[in-house]
Design an enzyme around this catalytic site. Sequence first.
Site, mmCIF file in Angstrom:
data_model
loop_
_atom_site.group_PDB
_atom_site.id
_atom_site.type_symbol
_atom_site.label_atom_id
_atom_site.label_comp_id
_atom_site.label_asym_id
_atom_site.label_seq_id
_atom_site.Cartn_x
_atom_site.Cartn_y
_atom_site.Cartn_z
ATOM 1 N N TRP A 212 1.893 -29.026 -15.721
ATOM 2 C CA TRP A 212 0.497 -28.292 -15.845
ATOM 3 C C TRP A 212 0.129 -28.221 -17.063
ATOM 4 O O TRP A 212 -0.940 -28.058 -17.826
ATOM 5 C CB TRP A 212 0.567 -27.026 -15.351
ATOM 6 C CG TRP A 212 1.464 -25.918 -15.882
ATOM 7 C CD1 TRP A 212 2.622 -26.343 -16.602
ATOM 8 C CD2 TRP A 212 0.983 -24.464 -16.563
ATOM 9 N NE1 TRP A 212 3.076 -25.232 -17.226
ATOM 10 C CE2 TRP A 212 2.008 -24.111 -17.455
ATOM 11 C CE3 TRP A 212 -0.063 -23.808 -16.411
ATOM 12 C CZ2 TRP A 212 2.165 -22.719 -17.882
ATOM 13 C CZ3 TRP A 212 0.047 -22.615 -17.057
ATOM 14 C CH2 TRP A 212 1.080 -21.989 -17.697
ATOM 15 N N ASP A 213 0.993 -28.880 -18.190
ATOM 16 C CA ASP A 213 1.118 -28.866 -19.617
ATOM 17 C C ASP A 213 -0.366 -29.824 -19.801
ATOM 18 O O ASP A 213 -1.253 -29.630 -20.941
ATOM 19 C CB ASP A 213 2.123 -29.521 -20.241
ATOM 20 C CG ASP A 213 3.351 -28.958 -19.968
ATOM 21 O OD1 ASP A 213 3.636 -28.295 -18.921
ATOM 22 O OD2 ASP A 213 4.125 -28.947 -20.845
ATOM 23 N N GLU B 82 9.073 -18.418 -16.309
ATOM 24 C CA GLU B 82 9.833 -18.955 -15.274
ATOM 25 C C GLU B 82 11.167 -18.496 -15.009
ATOM 26 O O GLU B 82 12.054 -18.821 -14.329
ATOM 27 C CB GLU B 82 10.200 -20.384 -15.740
ATOM 28 C CG GLU B 82 8.975 -21.563 -15.546
ATOM 29 C CD GLU B 82 9.294 -22.912 -15.915
ATOM 30 O OE1 GLU B 82 10.372 -23.026 -16.919
ATOM 31 O OE2 GLU B 82 8.779 -23.776 -15.463
ATOM 32 N N LYS C 122 9.897 -15.375 -20.211
ATOM 33 C CA LYS C 122 10.106 -16.617 -21.228
ATOM 34 C C LYS C 122 8.816 -17.039 -21.802
ATOM 35 O O LYS C 122 9.000 -17.372 -23.043
ATOM 36 C CB LYS C 122 10.495 -18.014 -20.215
ATOM 37 C CG LYS C 122 10.690 -19.218 -20.608
ATOM 38 C CD LYS C 122 10.972 -20.147 -19.585
ATOM 39 C CE LYS C 122 11.211 -21.524 -20.364
ATOM 40 N NZ LYS C 122 11.464 -22.445 -19.223
ATOM 41 N N GLN C 123 7.720 -16.991 -21.332
ATOM 42 C CA GLN C 123 6.364 -17.342 -21.917
ATOM 43 C C GLN C 123 5.345 -16.711 -21.680
ATOM 44 O O GLN C 123 5.393 -15.841 -20.586
ATOM 45 C CB GLN C 123 6.263 -18.795 -21.937
ATOM 46 C CG GLN C 123 6.105 -19.052 -20.215
ATOM 47 C CD GLN C 123 6.434 -20.627 -19.755
ATOM 48 O OE1 GLN C 123 7.503 -20.701 -19.515
ATOM 49 N NE2 GLN C 123 5.455 -21.431 -19.890
HETATM 50 O O1 IFM Z 1 5.531 -26.750 -17.949
HETATM 51 C C1 IFM Z 1 6.607 -26.389 -18.745
HETATM 52 C C2 IFM Z 1 6.793 -24.880 -18.343
HETATM 53 O O2 IFM Z 1 5.706 -24.017 -18.382
HETATM 54 C C3 IFM Z 1 7.933 -24.392 -19.016
HETATM 55 N N1 IFM Z 1 9.099 -25.283 -18.842
HETATM 56 C C4 IFM Z 1 8.914 -26.483 -19.536
HETATM 57 C C5 IFM Z 1 7.816 -27.181 -18.743
HETATM 58 C C6 IFM Z 1 7.288 -28.509 -19.616
HETATM 59 O O3 IFM Z 1 6.751 -28.277 -20.549
#
Ligand code: IFM
Length: 736
Positions: free
Chosen positions: A336-337, A478, A591-592
């Site tokens: 999705w990046d 994640e 995580k994010q």
């Molecule tokens: O798409 C990301 C994900 O959100 C977090 N882990 C790494 C992936 C690739 O950058």
Amino acid sequence: MRRLDEWRVTDTGTSQEDILANGNRMLMGNGYLGYRGTTEEADGGDMSATIVSGLYDRYGELWREPVNVPNALSVRLFTLGGEALTLGSRFLLSHEQGLDFRYGIVSRVTSWKVEGVTVTVRSERFASMASVHSMLLRYAVETDGPLTLVLERGIDCAVRDLNGPHLGAFTHSGTASAPLAEARTLELGIPVRVSSAAAADFPDPADTIRTSRRGGAFFGGEYVLQCRKGVPRILTVHAQVSAGSDPDAGSFVPAADPFGGASGEYHFREELSRHKAAWDAIWADGDVVVEGDDDARRALRYSLYQLQIIAPRHGGSLSIPARGLSGQTYKGAVFWDTEMFMAPYFLATDPAVARSFVGYRVRTLEGARRKAAEYGLRGAFYAWESQETGDDACSDFNVTDVFTGRPQRTYFRDKQLHISADVVYGIREYLSMTGDWSILADGAFEVIVECARFYLSCVWYSPVRERYEILDVIGPDEYHERVNNNAFTNRMALLVFRTLRECEAELARQGSTLAPEVYAATGFDSELPLLADVESRLYVPAPGPDGVIEQFDGYFRLEDASVEEVKSRLLDPKEYWGGGNGVASNTRVIKQADVVVLLNLFPRDYDDRVKRANLDFYERRTEHGSSLSACMYSLLACEVGDPQWAYPFFRKTAEIDLTGESKQFAGLVYIGGTHPAANGGAWLSAVRGFCGLSVSDGEISLSPRLPESWTKVSFTLRLRGRRHSITVTKDGYTLC
Ligand code: IFM
């Protein structure tokens, strides 16, 4: 020691760690290929690599990954006694390498002391932006006294793969000074051709050239150089790479003599000036100039450089992998990046590249349909890790446990349901920025329909709560797997339904019959009543009384430990924090950015109080274990009018590939490389964040909130076929 000057980053490090970091930091590329920033004498152990966009292979049962094609810029320098002059050599005196990120030129000066004589190599190379199959190298050896050296150069086929080898059936032809290596990928038999023509412009009569002694995996020539003080030996190499996956694969044949009779020096200069002209054209729209803060300006431009060298301009409906063209990490897969973090920059500056991203999702729709069917679902479930067919490259065991060395079950592939909505978001943004509705007829409308159908097949109706819910998912964070009603996922699914409705209405307004045709062809007509019902009753978690949105059902019941506390529980620094047994899994540490992404994507749905409350709440609980995280916090902080708070997050995202400070392992799996999503995040933070750019219904609005040190920002915006020059200062802006 590392230095960042205007348009240039340099480094003098020679440790194995430095070599690996500079491989990423000084990556060169042209969208077609990426070549890591290692020295010409480096070998597989230094992770030198040439990665061609869209070319993948699988070796045995190992992960499919990009193919590292033979290294056509390989040069080896030996003493007469056969000792290699490398960065690890006992003879090394000094080394400095640099990247000119205005023009993508990698250069270095390295000296060794051999038998009392100083040997200095100066090299300069680039991946041509003007002719994407080409890379050029100028390599000069000079001594301050008499010394015999052996220089070997050509095509090194003994490249190192993470999960290889990937090539077989090698043949070679040509001559020692212009070898051609041909091979085929093992899985699909895709042809790969690499040529490497050299011109030695100042041949000493005593120099000889003969076929390399390395044989086998190396095709090229060996020069015996009788060096004398002050007489540099200069070699020019014109390498050409082509792989059968190219859109022009049928037609591209490496030229046997790319020099066309010209001297190496002349040819290099000519090719360099064509290459620079192509870069000048790219920067004419692609640059963002920050004034008042040199470090920020440089880091931002460096981030944009990293995006430009991986932008697929050569055609073929391609996207960008999460680690760009920097290696084989993350299986060279598209996540999705692209849609969420990279596409905004290209939409604003070079919409044709963004169109290619949409084209890629159209091209891989069949793979997404296959994946949905595999899970007993309907429509299009896009691959979490997508390669050339759209089948999911993500493994069910995507992390290796540090303690047992065993593969660990992860659910990224099965449960990151938001990916299909991210694809639709990308299409929606493309339409909004370009007004190019023709893309719908070119397959994008069908993608939207199939994604809507996918979410219709995922929702569950709760008769008790009288609403539809989405259960058992992973949101952007994640570390928490298999959760119910992730706010981001549910809101994004709703966006898919709404996008479908809006596109349908617009097509009808334009007198197009595309919508009913696609509905009839895909059998979607019968699902329209369900669509209406789900759209009106899909649950999207709302802010609580304190304004905080619960990330997923039950999140607030988890242990409220701090990030530091959770980190202190690790038994091994490489341990994976998430999944079944992760230290973060049963805590509120994420995580994010997750809810924070939601607030950035739907700023009009939430007021400032809610934005502020969530920013405060979640930032304290975010590990920022993903490079996608910092920019989202920076954006939201700007949105609530706090650019100083946002600033360190901007610096973190803009400098990620300069500092090399990012996670290198998930469990035992290497995840290093460049970070294009963070690079795109740097643009988002600067332009959407600090300048406050937003576009709605074709109207531009700007609300400057520059950080203290910034006095002015200038950039270009392409909107619906018009080019705008924008300058933002602390007190206002000009737009023309
Ligand atoms: O798409 C990301 C994900 O959100 C977090 N882990 C790494 C992936 C690739 O950058």
